[in-house]
Write an enzyme that holds these catalytic residues in place. Structure first.
Site, PDB file in Angstrom:
ATOM      1  CG  PHE A 197      -1.789   1.193   1.459  1.00 43.43           C
ATOM      2  CD1 PHE A 197      -2.177   1.952   0.700  1.00 43.43           C
ATOM      3  CD2 PHE A 197      -1.695   1.574   2.874  1.00 43.43           C
ATOM      4  CE1 PHE A 197      -2.938   3.025   1.167  1.00 43.43           C
ATOM      5  CE2 PHE A 197      -2.203   2.683   3.387  1.00 43.43           C
ATOM      6  CZ  PHE A 197      -2.806   3.626   2.327  1.00 43.43           C
ATOM      7  N   GLY A 241       1.984  -7.613  -0.438  1.00 40.48           N
ATOM      8  CA  GLY A 241       1.705  -6.748  -1.540  1.00 40.48           C
ATOM      9  C   GLY A 241       1.349  -7.322  -2.675  1.00 40.48           C
ATOM     10  CG  ASP A 256      10.938 -12.797   2.748  1.00 41.86           C
ATOM     11  OD1 ASP A 256      11.557 -11.976   3.318  1.00 41.86           O
ATOM     12  OD2 ASP A 256       9.995 -13.736   2.798  1.00 41.86           O
ATOM     13  CB  THR A 286       9.917  -9.529   8.103  1.00 41.13           C
ATOM     14  OG1 THR A 286       9.692 -10.799   7.351  1.00 41.13           O
ATOM     15  CG2 THR A 286      10.025  -8.357   7.110  1.00 41.13           C
ATOM     16  CE1 TYR A 313       4.515  -4.408  11.316  1.00 46.75           C
ATOM     17  CE2 TYR A 313       3.435  -2.849  13.121  1.00 46.75           C
ATOM     18  CZ  TYR A 313       4.001  -3.109  11.682  1.00 46.75           C
ATOM     19  OH  TYR A 313       4.074  -2.029  10.929  1.00 46.75           O
ATOM     20  CE1 TYR A 321      23.843  -2.985  10.957  1.00 49.82           C
ATOM     21  CE2 TYR A 321      24.759  -2.316   9.246  1.00 49.82           C
ATOM     22  CZ  TYR A 321      24.426  -3.158   9.890  1.00 49.82           C
ATOM     23  OH  TYR A 321      24.742  -4.442   9.715  1.00 49.82           O
ATOM     24  CB  THR A 373      -1.437   5.317   6.634  1.00 48.45           C
ATOM     25  OG1 THR A 373      -0.456   5.942   7.503  1.00 48.45           O
ATOM     26  CG2 THR A 373      -1.354   5.842   5.450  1.00 48.45           C
ATOM     27  NE  ARG A 410      -3.503  -1.867   7.937  1.00 51.24           N
ATOM     28  CZ  ARG A 410      -2.624  -1.783   7.606  1.00 51.24           C
ATOM     29  NH1 ARG A 410      -1.704  -1.042   8.300  1.00 51.24           N
ATOM     30  NH2 ARG A 410      -2.226  -1.986   6.392  1.00 51.24           N
TER      31      ARG A 410
HETATM   32  N1  UDP Z   1     -11.191  -2.508  14.165  1.00 47.10           N
HETATM   33  C1  UDP Z   1     -12.682  -2.527  14.357  1.00 47.10           C
HETATM   34  N2  UDP Z   1     -13.367  -3.431  13.495  1.00 47.10           N
HETATM   35  C2  UDP Z   1     -12.664  -3.777  12.387  1.00 47.10           C
HETATM   36  C3  UDP Z   1     -11.146  -3.767  12.205  1.00 47.10           C
HETATM   37  C4  UDP Z   1     -10.457  -3.043  13.352  1.00 47.10           C
HETATM   38  O1  UDP Z   1     -13.327  -2.088  15.161  1.00 47.10           O
HETATM   39  O2  UDP Z   1     -13.160  -4.413  11.495  1.00 47.10           O
HETATM   40  C5  UDP Z   1     -10.582  -1.800  15.523  1.00 47.10           C
HETATM   41  C6  UDP Z   1      -9.413  -2.444  16.138  1.00 47.10           C
HETATM   42  O3  UDP Z   1      -9.767  -3.217  17.179  1.00 47.10           O
HETATM   43  C7  UDP Z   1      -8.812  -1.034  16.545  1.00 47.10           C
HETATM   44  C8  UDP Z   1      -8.872   0.059  15.570  1.00 47.10           C
HETATM   45  O4  UDP Z   1     -10.061  -0.671  14.770  1.00 47.10           O
HETATM   46  O5  UDP Z   1      -9.121  -0.787  17.704  1.00 47.10           O
HETATM   47  C9  UDP Z   1      -7.914   0.178  14.516  1.00 47.10           C
HETATM   48  O6  UDP Z   1      -7.664  -1.275  13.969  1.00 47.10           O
HETATM   49  P1  UDP Z   1      -6.736  -1.533  12.796  1.00 47.10           P
HETATM   50  O7  UDP Z   1      -6.434  -2.858  12.798  1.00 47.10           O
HETATM   51  O8  UDP Z   1      -7.159  -0.648  11.563  1.00 47.10           O
HETATM   52  O9  UDP Z   1      -5.054  -0.776  13.172  1.00 47.10           O
HETATM   53  P2  UDP Z   1      -4.379  -0.911  14.674  1.00 47.10           P
HETATM   54  O10 UDP Z   1      -5.070  -1.676  15.603  1.00 47.10           O
HETATM   55  O11 UDP Z   1      -3.056  -1.489  13.963  1.00 47.10           O
HETATM   56  O12 UDP Z   1      -4.065   0.594  15.008  1.00 47.10           O
END
Ligand code: UDP
Length: 339
Positions: A21, A46, A66, A105, A158, A172, A188, A199
């Site tokens: 993305f 990707g 990779d 990774t 992660y 480094y 983002t 997400r």
């Molecule tokens: N989330 C949600 N519904 C979804 C996916 C994520 O309510 O279908 C929530 C998730 O639990 C988090 C927030 O939205 O509190 C952002 O989640 P995302 O996975 O986008 O990013 P990250 O957690 O890495 O900030």
């Protein structure tokens, strides 16, 4: 002003993770500036379609590989002047699917690219993350905050992986082995996210467009701050061109809202009649997140996000509507949004 003019013309730039993305948007900007670009990507998350429009561009090359493995010969032989590292699955379901690979990774893969940067005397930019702050006790998050991260939970592969990648990168730098920049990227969104990314923005938009139930994890009171991809990419390009090597820089949009607010906005914008359903909150899900971007503003020539959330969501929903073939839906919600 500490941002030097972009000097990419005729430079050869490596973008690891460039089929993803954010990486694919960076490639478009670099090519637009006149650079030659090589993308290294494993296609783990990707996608080829993110680069399809570049197939006939003679200044662009793609190498499949990779970063965890020995770098392909054509990468090892090329004379890069800049190296961007975006190579890592970034959404919780994807990076948790193979946590060992995610950790490697970030550690082994970043080391391989740092060694390449050292050998080529190329400038190296690491895409790090707001996840290094974990479930933050300080709000908003400044770069000086050291975070509250679980080292044993499901997000640790992660979060700790990126923390270790930052450590290696600055080691480094301290040893004079590489010239480095580190961006801590906050949430983002925008075109080219995967529909199955997992997400919240992509999930909710795709669910709303399809008329499926919209999933809110937990009670929806947790907050995030969402940055449109073009604003982020502008920050990344400025950071790479800058002299900011003395520490990481937060890049994100400080406008904070709850997940429930975001969902309501998407439902209104798309005119969707989807139901909202609640699902369990994932383990270690951060309760609040918002970047303090004063360092980026000061050190990157006044950088700040420009695209308002409404406008960014409209553009993203329009893109998903086209991609997912929701004929008619695009016009319908663009009209609704204009009312
Ligand atoms: N989330 C949600 N519904 C979804 C996916 C994520 O309510 O279908 C929530 C998730 O639990 C988090 C927030 O939205 O509190 C952002 O989640 P995302 O996975 O986008 O990013 P990250 O957690 O890495 O900030």
């Amino acid at each position: 002003m500490e941002v030097s003019p972009v000097r990419n013309r005729n430079e050869l730039v490596l973008v690891a993770g460039g089929a993803g993305f954010i990486g694919s948007h960076i490639i478009d900007v670099l090519l637009g500036e006149g650079a030659r670009v090589v993308c290294l990507d494993s296609y783990l998350t990707g996608r080829p379609q993110n680069l399809r429009h570049l197939e006939r561009d003679s200044r662009f090359d793609f190498v499949e590989g990779d970063i965890v493995d020995a770098l392909p010969g054509e990468i090892a032989r090329a004379h890069f002047t800049r190296i961007f590292n975006f190579a890592c699955a970034a959404s919780p379901p994807h990076y948790q699917a193979d946590p060992e690979h995610t950790m490697l990774t970030n550690v082994v893969g970043t080391r391989n690219l740092l060694r390449l940067a050292e050998e080529k005397r190329a400038r190296f930019l690491l895409s790090s993350t707001s996840e290094v702050y974990g479930d933050p006790e300080q709000h908003p998050q400044r770069e000086a905050y050291r975070g509250w991260v679980s080292c044993t939970g499901p997000r640790a592969c992660y979060d700790e992986g990126k923390r270790a990648a930052e450590t290696l990168t600055f080691d480094y730098q301290r040893a004079g082995r590489a010239d480095v920049r580190v961006a801590r990227i906050f949430n983002t969104y925008g075109p080219r996210m995967r529909p199955d990314d997992g997400r919240v923005v992509s999930n909710v938009i795709c669910q709303a467009l399809a008329g499926d139930d919209v999933t809110v994890y937990g009670d929806g009171s947790q907050t995030r701050s969402f940055c449109y991809v073009s604003d982020l990419v502008e920050g990344l390009v400025r950071l790479m061109a800058s002299d900011v090597k003395d520490g990481p820089v937060n890049l994100g949009n400080p406008v904070e809202l709850t997940v429930s607010d975001l969902v309501e906005r998407v439902l209104r914008l798309t005119g969707s009649r989807s139901r909202i359903v609640h699902r369990p909150l994932p383990v270690d899900d951060p309760r609040r997140r918002r970047p303090d971007i004063s360092r980026a503003g000061e050190r990157l020539g006044g950088w700040e996000p420009k695209v308002p959330l409404q406008q960014g969501l409209e553009a993203t929903a329009a893109w998903f509507a086209d991609e997912q073939g929701h004929s008619g839906r695009r016009e319908q919600f663009v009209e609704i949004a204009a009312e």
